[in-house]
Design an enzyme around this catalytic site. Structure first.
Site, PDB file in Angstrom:
ATOM      1  N   ARG A 289       0.860  -1.183   0.000  1.00  0.00           N
ATOM      2  CA  ARG A 289       0.000   0.000   0.000  1.00  0.00           C
ATOM      3  C   ARG A 289       0.899   1.235   0.000  1.00  0.00           C
ATOM      4  O   ARG A 289       2.104   1.142   0.170  1.00  0.00           O
ATOM      5  CB  ARG A 289      -0.954  -0.010   1.209  1.00  0.00           C
ATOM      6  CG  ARG A 289      -0.229  -0.430   2.484  1.00  0.00           C
ATOM      7  CD  ARG A 289      -0.687   0.240   3.693  1.00  0.00           C
ATOM      8  NE  ARG A 289      -0.543   1.669   3.635  1.00  0.00           N
ATOM      9  CZ  ARG A 289       0.614   2.316   3.792  1.00  0.00           C
ATOM     10  NH1 ARG A 289       1.758   1.672   4.001  1.00  0.00           N
ATOM     11  NH2 ARG A 289       0.645   3.630   3.739  1.00  0.00           N
ATOM     12  N   GLY A 290       0.252   2.401  -0.159  1.00  0.00           N
ATOM     13  CA  GLY A 290       1.038   3.632  -0.276  1.00  0.00           C
ATOM     14  C   GLY A 290       1.255   3.900  -1.762  1.00  0.00           C
ATOM     15  O   GLY A 290       1.565   2.977  -2.530  1.00  0.00           O
ATOM     16  N   ALA A 291       1.084   5.169  -2.144  1.00  0.00           N
ATOM     17  CA  ALA A 291       1.025   5.512  -3.565  1.00  0.00           C
ATOM     18  C   ALA A 291       2.245   5.066  -4.395  1.00  0.00           C
ATOM     19  O   ALA A 291       2.092   4.346  -5.391  1.00  0.00           O
ATOM     20  CB  ALA A 291       0.772   7.007  -3.697  1.00  0.00           C
TER      21      ALA A 291
ATOM     22  N   GLN B  26      -2.761   2.825   9.901  1.00  0.00           N
ATOM     23  CA  GLN B  26      -1.430   2.808   9.266  1.00  0.00           C
ATOM     24  C   GLN B  26      -0.402   3.591  10.078  1.00  0.00           C
ATOM     25  O   GLN B  26       0.791   3.320  10.016  1.00  0.00           O
ATOM     26  CB  GLN B  26      -1.502   3.415   7.849  1.00  0.00           C
ATOM     27  CG  GLN B  26      -2.216   2.558   6.837  1.00  0.00           C
ATOM     28  CD  GLN B  26      -3.667   2.967   6.701  1.00  0.00           C
ATOM     29  OE1 GLN B  26      -4.297   3.354   7.671  1.00  0.00           O
ATOM     30  NE2 GLN B  26      -4.199   2.866   5.512  1.00  0.00           N
TER      31      GLN B  26
ATOM     32  N   ASP C 165      -1.641  10.892  -2.295  1.00  0.00           N
ATOM     33  CA  ASP C 165      -1.969   9.842  -3.265  1.00  0.00           C
ATOM     34  C   ASP C 165      -2.241  10.417  -4.650  1.00  0.00           C
ATOM     35  O   ASP C 165      -2.115   9.717  -5.647  1.00  0.00           O
ATOM     36  CB  ASP C 165      -3.170   9.043  -2.781  1.00  0.00           C
ATOM     37  CG  ASP C 165      -2.785   8.233  -1.556  1.00  0.00           C
ATOM     38  OD1 ASP C 165      -2.774   8.805  -0.448  1.00  0.00           O
ATOM     39  OD2 ASP C 165      -2.450   7.046  -1.721  1.00  0.00           O
TER      40      ASP C 165
END
Ligand code: MRU
Length: 370
Positions: free
Chosen positions: A54-56, A208, A249
């Site tokens: 996850r994470g852009a 998160q 994002d």
């Protein structure tokens, strides 16, 4: 970055088998440190959807490797390109808000020539995915160098006293390839002997912040304190926050910033308390095709179960418990948009620019006019 003293990246190719992608399974952190092997594009899609990665910037890199794995699994024949296009669409749809995913996949798909052999295609997509990984790593490193100046300046003004930085969600090395975006200047400051302390928003519903950012900072020895999501405003009113740095994002060419839900409220509180609010992002997180973040950025809605249930560890088992009245209705928006007017500056790999169309266009004119 280091885990138990050993250097890791968030994603890499298996050193003994080029057809295996390795990830740190973020769905089980901080309770377990698990490395998972992914061998098919479906594995990658599943890992993105279920937030093992996850994470852009990281999902952009994972998407690139998804295309490569799809090519590895292709059978020669007329339908090869059609199959690849379907995989590309499925990958792009796996998470809608972070622009990095569709940007990277479109970029790779556009570089694939019409008539090419499977072997050439494999080589090309492998090379492009590896280039993307190295590029994102370098972007993060440079964001750290530019952001470090901001922290140094505040530290100087405070006569060397610790700089208190608030961050939201995880825009750390786990969300990128290494270093992170929001955390990159923090790691660099810490490594340069500057006293920093991080207020870590827990970041409900998936936590998160309290699960991933806290774990990362702890592994690197950066002092931090976890706070409830609603505590930031209070800390700011009492002079306990010097600076806010978050990731993004998707950021528009006018500087509107989509980031994890709750970011906007932190920006409002920072604005009201005259606290600098910076957003750290690589050029791959800009969507230069849009201007109005509130109306043009697609906001992911995730399962309401992430709100109605919470996960933790008991007797070494990861368990999930319900925390609302049975049958309660819940809605789970994953991201919000912070209008450009609340953003003090954008820290990019090319330097720091204002959150407005003129500054952004000036800094990225070569990409915008391509
Ligand atoms: O839903 P997530 O965990 O993928 O959301 C991640 C964030 O909102 C990060 O802050 C953002 O991707 C910036 S990452 C460097």
């Amino acid at each position: 970055m280091r885990v138990e003293g050993k250097e890791y990246r968030s994603i890499w190719i298996h050193p003994n088998n080029k057809n295996v992608v390795r990830i740190i399974n973020q769905a089980v952190l901080p309770f377990r440190f698990e490395i998972k092997d992914l061998t098919t594009p479906e594995d990658i899609i599943d890992a993105i959807k279920n937030m093992l990665v996850r994470g852009a910037p990281l999902i952009g890199a994972a998407g690139a490797l998804g295309i490569y794995l799809a090519v590895v699994k292709l059978h020669p024949g007329n339908h090869a390109m059609a199959t690849l296009r379907t995989v590309a669409n499925n990958l792009k749809e796996s998470r809608p808000t972070a622009v990095n995913l569709s940007f990277v996949i479109d970029q790779i798909m556009n570089k694939i020539p019409e008539n090419t052999t499977l072997e050439e295609l494999k080589e090309l997509t492998y090379r492009l995915a590896c280039e993307r990984i190295e590029m994102e790593l370098e972007f993060s490193r440079k964001i750290g160098e530019h952001g470090l100046d901001i922290i140094k300046e505040i530290n100087k003004k405070k006569g060397g006293k610790p700089v208190n930085i608030l961050t939201h969600c995880n825009a750390g090395w786990l969300a990128c390839i290494d270093y992170g975006t929001a955390t990159s200047p923090i790691y660099m400051a810490h490594d340069n002997g500057i006293n920093v302390h991080v207020w870590v928003d827990e970041t409900r519903p998936r936590n998160q912040g309290s699960k991933l950012t806290a774990w990362e900072l702890g592994q690197h020895g950066v002092p931090y304190t976890i706070i409830a999501d609603n505590a930031g405003g209070h800390l700011m009113q009492h002079g306990m926050v010097d600076l806010v740095i978050v990731g993004s994002d998707r950021t528009t060419r006018k500087g509107d910033v989509a980031n994890k839900i709750g970011t906007y409220l932190k920006a409002l509180a920072a604005h009201d308390n005259n606290i600098p609010f910076y957003v750290a992002l690589p050029s791959s997180s800009f969507d230069f095709t849009i201007t109005d973040g509130i109306n043009e950025i697609p906001i992911e809605k995730r399962s309401s179960r992430e709100i109605t249930h919470i996960e933790g560890i008991k007797d070494d088992n990861i368990i999930e418990i319900e925390i609302v009245p049975g049958n309660a209705k819940a809605v789970n928006y994953g991201f919000d948009v912070t209008p450009a007017k609340y953003v003090t500056g954008i820290i990019t790999e090319r330097g720091i620019c204002n959150a407005d169309e003129v500054s952004i266009t000036e800094m990225f004119s070569d990409i915008i006019n391509k």
